[in-house]
Write an enzyme that holds these catalytic residues in place. Sequence first.
Site, PDB file in Angstrom:
ATOM      1  N   ASP A   5      -3.715   7.213  -3.653  1.00  0.00           N
ATOM      2  CA  ASP A   5      -5.087   7.696  -3.882  1.00  0.00           C
ATOM      3  C   ASP A   5      -5.516   8.579  -2.717  1.00  0.00           C
ATOM      4  O   ASP A   5      -4.874   8.589  -1.666  1.00  0.00           O
ATOM      5  CB  ASP A   5      -6.048   6.507  -4.023  1.00  0.00           C
ATOM      6  CG  ASP A   5      -5.935   5.519  -2.875  1.00  0.00           C
ATOM      7  OD1 ASP A   5      -4.807   5.151  -2.511  1.00  0.00           O
ATOM      8  OD2 ASP A   5      -6.982   5.127  -2.320  1.00  0.00           O
TER       9      ASP A   5
ATOM     10  N   ASP B 241       0.869  -1.175   0.000  1.00  0.00           N
ATOM     11  CA  ASP B 241       0.000   0.000   0.000  1.00  0.00           C
ATOM     12  C   ASP B 241       0.907   1.226   0.000  1.00  0.00           C
ATOM     13  O   ASP B 241       2.099   1.151   0.280  1.00  0.00           O
ATOM     14  CB  ASP B 241      -0.948  -0.030   1.202  1.00  0.00           C
ATOM     15  CG  ASP B 241      -2.214   0.805   0.953  1.00  0.00           C
ATOM     16  OD1 ASP B 241      -2.242   1.571  -0.043  1.00  0.00           O
ATOM     17  OD2 ASP B 241      -3.164   0.716   1.748  1.00  0.00           O
TER      18      ASP B 241
ATOM     19  N   CYS C  37     -12.802 -22.966  21.445  1.00  0.00           N
ATOM     20  CA  CYS C  37     -12.297 -22.918  20.073  1.00  0.00           C
ATOM     21  C   CYS C  37     -11.318 -24.064  19.901  1.00  0.00           C
ATOM     22  O   CYS C  37     -10.444 -24.262  20.745  1.00  0.00           O
ATOM     23  CB  CYS C  37     -11.603 -21.590  19.810  1.00  0.00           C
ATOM     24  SG  CYS C  37     -10.937 -21.521  18.143  1.00  0.00           S
TER      25      CYS C  37
ATOM     26  N   CYS D  44      -9.341 -24.374  17.164  1.00  0.00           N
ATOM     27  CA  CYS D  44      -8.365 -24.063  16.117  1.00  0.00           C
ATOM     28  C   CYS D  44      -6.976 -24.487  16.626  1.00  0.00           C
ATOM     29  O   CYS D  44      -6.774 -24.595  17.831  1.00  0.00           O
ATOM     30  CB  CYS D  44      -8.418 -22.586  15.746  1.00  0.00           C
ATOM     31  SG  CYS D  44      -7.438 -21.512  16.806  1.00  0.00           S
TER      32      CYS D  44
ATOM     33  N   CYS E 234      -5.612 -22.433  19.609  1.00  0.00           N
ATOM     34  CA  CYS E 234      -6.279 -22.478  20.926  1.00  0.00           C
ATOM     35  C   CYS E 234      -6.378 -23.876  21.507  1.00  0.00           C
ATOM     36  O   CYS E 234      -6.617 -24.024  22.706  1.00  0.00           O
ATOM     37  CB  CYS E 234      -7.712 -21.967  20.818  1.00  0.00           C
ATOM     38  SG  CYS E 234      -7.864 -20.305  20.217  1.00  0.00           S
TER      39      CYS E 234
HETATM   40  N1  GUN Z   1      -6.551   0.744   2.915  1.00  0.00           N
HETATM   41  C1  GUN Z   1      -7.802   0.767   3.353  1.00  0.00           C
HETATM   42  N2  GUN Z   1      -8.551   1.626   2.604  1.00  0.00           N
HETATM   43  C2  GUN Z   1      -7.728   2.147   1.680  1.00  0.00           C
HETATM   44  C3  GUN Z   1      -7.909   3.083   0.607  1.00  0.00           C
HETATM   45  O1  GUN Z   1      -8.987   3.621   0.382  1.00  0.00           O
HETATM   46  N3  GUN Z   1      -6.806   3.361  -0.159  1.00  0.00           N
HETATM   47  C4  GUN Z   1      -5.591   2.772   0.072  1.00  0.00           C
HETATM   48  N4  GUN Z   1      -4.566   3.064  -0.725  1.00  0.00           N
HETATM   49  N5  GUN Z   1      -5.397   1.902   1.070  1.00  0.00           N
HETATM   50  C5  GUN Z   1      -6.454   1.590   1.857  1.00  0.00           C
HETATM   51 ZN    ZN Z   2      -8.895 -20.443  18.250  1.00  0.00          ZN
END
Ligand code: GUN
Ligand code: ZN
Length: 641
Positions: A123, A88, A273, A275, A278
């Site tokens: 963005d 990201d 749980c 899993c 756990c």
């Molecule tokens: N992570 C969660 N929402 C968003 C988003 O709207 N844009 C970006 N780039 N990362 C995100």
């Molecule tokens: Zn668990």
Amino acid sequence: MFEITRRDGMARMGRFEVHGKVVETPALLPVVNPKICTVPPRELYERFGFKALITNSYIIRGTPALRDRALEVGLHEMLDYPGVIMTDSGTFQSHMYGEVDLKNEEIVQFQKDIGTDIGTVLDIFTEPFWTKEQTAASIEVTLERTEVACAMKGDMLINGVIQGSVYQDLREDCARRMAGMDIDVHPIGGVVPLMEQYRYSELVDVVMSTKRGINHGRPVHLFGAGHPMILALATLMGCDLFDSAGYAKFARDDRMMFIDGTFRLSDMQSLDCDCPACRGCSLDELRRMDKSSRTKTIAEHNLYQITRELALVKRYLREGRLWELAEIRCRAHPALLDALRRLKEHQAQMEEFDPVSRDGAIFYTGPESRGRPAYKRYLDRLARYRAPTDKAALFPDSQGKPYGRAYAEEFDKARKAGYTPVVASPFGPVPAELDEMYPIAQSLFPSIPDSETETESDRLTFQFLSLAGFKEAVPFDRIPEGGTEEYDGDLLRAKAVARHQFGCEAADALFRGEVKLVKSKNTGKIRNVISDGEHVLSMRAGDGLYTLKMEGARRIVSAVPAPYMRVKVMDDAVPFVSDGRNVFAQFVVSCDPGLRPMEETIIVDVDDNPVATGRLFLTPAEMPFMKKGMAVKVRSGSSDD
Ligand code: GUN
Ligand code: ZN
């Protein structure tokens, strides 16, 4: 490159190939905070089976030790992770914490420099409380930055994040403009606040409006969606990728994810749980662990909840039962039930993607099941019905199916008296001729009906009686005794199903001249339709619908103008397709927009000559976008004749 391999509802199962590595979708990418690595990336890959993860390039860039190492050895080696890495851009951080020193070009270049597989544009995050003007203006900036990122991307794949707050027209427009750019994945951004505030019905509007504009040949990522409770519904709406930061964030706050919500360790009464994280551990033992072991155990528990649900979503998708799972899951929280109810408003859009038939029966889970496309489609196509008599005998729904078997004597008595039997079913009116056809016979309803379904069934039945031109209708217990009219129930059925499935014009062409029906010796069901000595249709025992034979296809092509029921293919594909090979997406020239997945279709060459018959796999909306994968499953080519 993205290829769809299975489908159900608007959901797709797919293969997303990134730099020689394959991610099977739907997939969830765990978020790795490179500074913390609550669960080491290698373990995410090997122990949990996550073949892709997401991390944050902005954090790496802002942390000198990480930045230098990432630039030196690359992101994969730094994280010790062999799978697909998405990064990201810092949008979320800059939005939340007001960082201003970030530039789109710089962060895109940095992502390239550290060898990310899929990078993200910087963005602008659009908040649900923003005005429409503010939202629209920020989308322009996001789009400009996306253009710049596309020009710079080189070998890196790029996320073009679709924004638009809760404004459906802005979402659709943003998606459409992104669709025209050279991006590789369509994340839907700006939805985290909606999910945090349990505004799931608005999330449905956002996803569905985005889907209207999108390039269907690219995977759709629902940014920030990672709670197991939302996965079935989001997958059903056609989201392919998800990410979860919650598994680790919640773990650091001692919160455990379960399919029906997130619970604080301090509030829990027991830890039932099993899993792998756990198992064998009591609530007290977990509470008494030191902080770091506890965080790791809870993070692992959270990941197991996610992987388990995702596996279940995939199983239901494969079995064509994802509607059922989504409906069940949406009963975990009233806000999710709102989402399911809102989805009904998008029924027509869903209908374009929903397969016309499936192997198993439809299970009714409650009045919301009426929102499924199968209901709308059945009623829409009922307009093609032509009643054989102008009198109707009305029957209540019965548990026994098909209705013709449950009501064998009564139907016969009605026919002999000149009455057409019509059942007021939970789908609406079902004339006797259609009672064996999907989804009517292949459905299960509770024997104690709810009043909503009953009222709607009655309303639709009365509406149908007048629209279908019946002049008289009597309840089944008032059918006059001793009728002597002759009727051919098989022929009535054969024609009515053909009209329902192919439309009246096509059905008339298929049932031309002398018609002979070949029936199964074992079941007495219709097998083949021979018209004027030619085998035009076969009826499938499972769903009571037809497969189209080559001669049937030729008749429809001569009787009904293009593009009806056709998929037109390039000359290059003709020899293969007429030999019975499947049609691949890259060879499709055009397609009848009225066709639906799993529907019988006629493959024609550019001059409209039929070359094969088959069942549609991709939707008409997907066809122009898909670069890879099967578009039509071909049954028989013209060279078989
Ligand atoms: N992570 C969660 N929402 C968003 C988003 O709207 N844009 C970006 N780039 N990362 C995100
Ligand atoms: Zn668990």
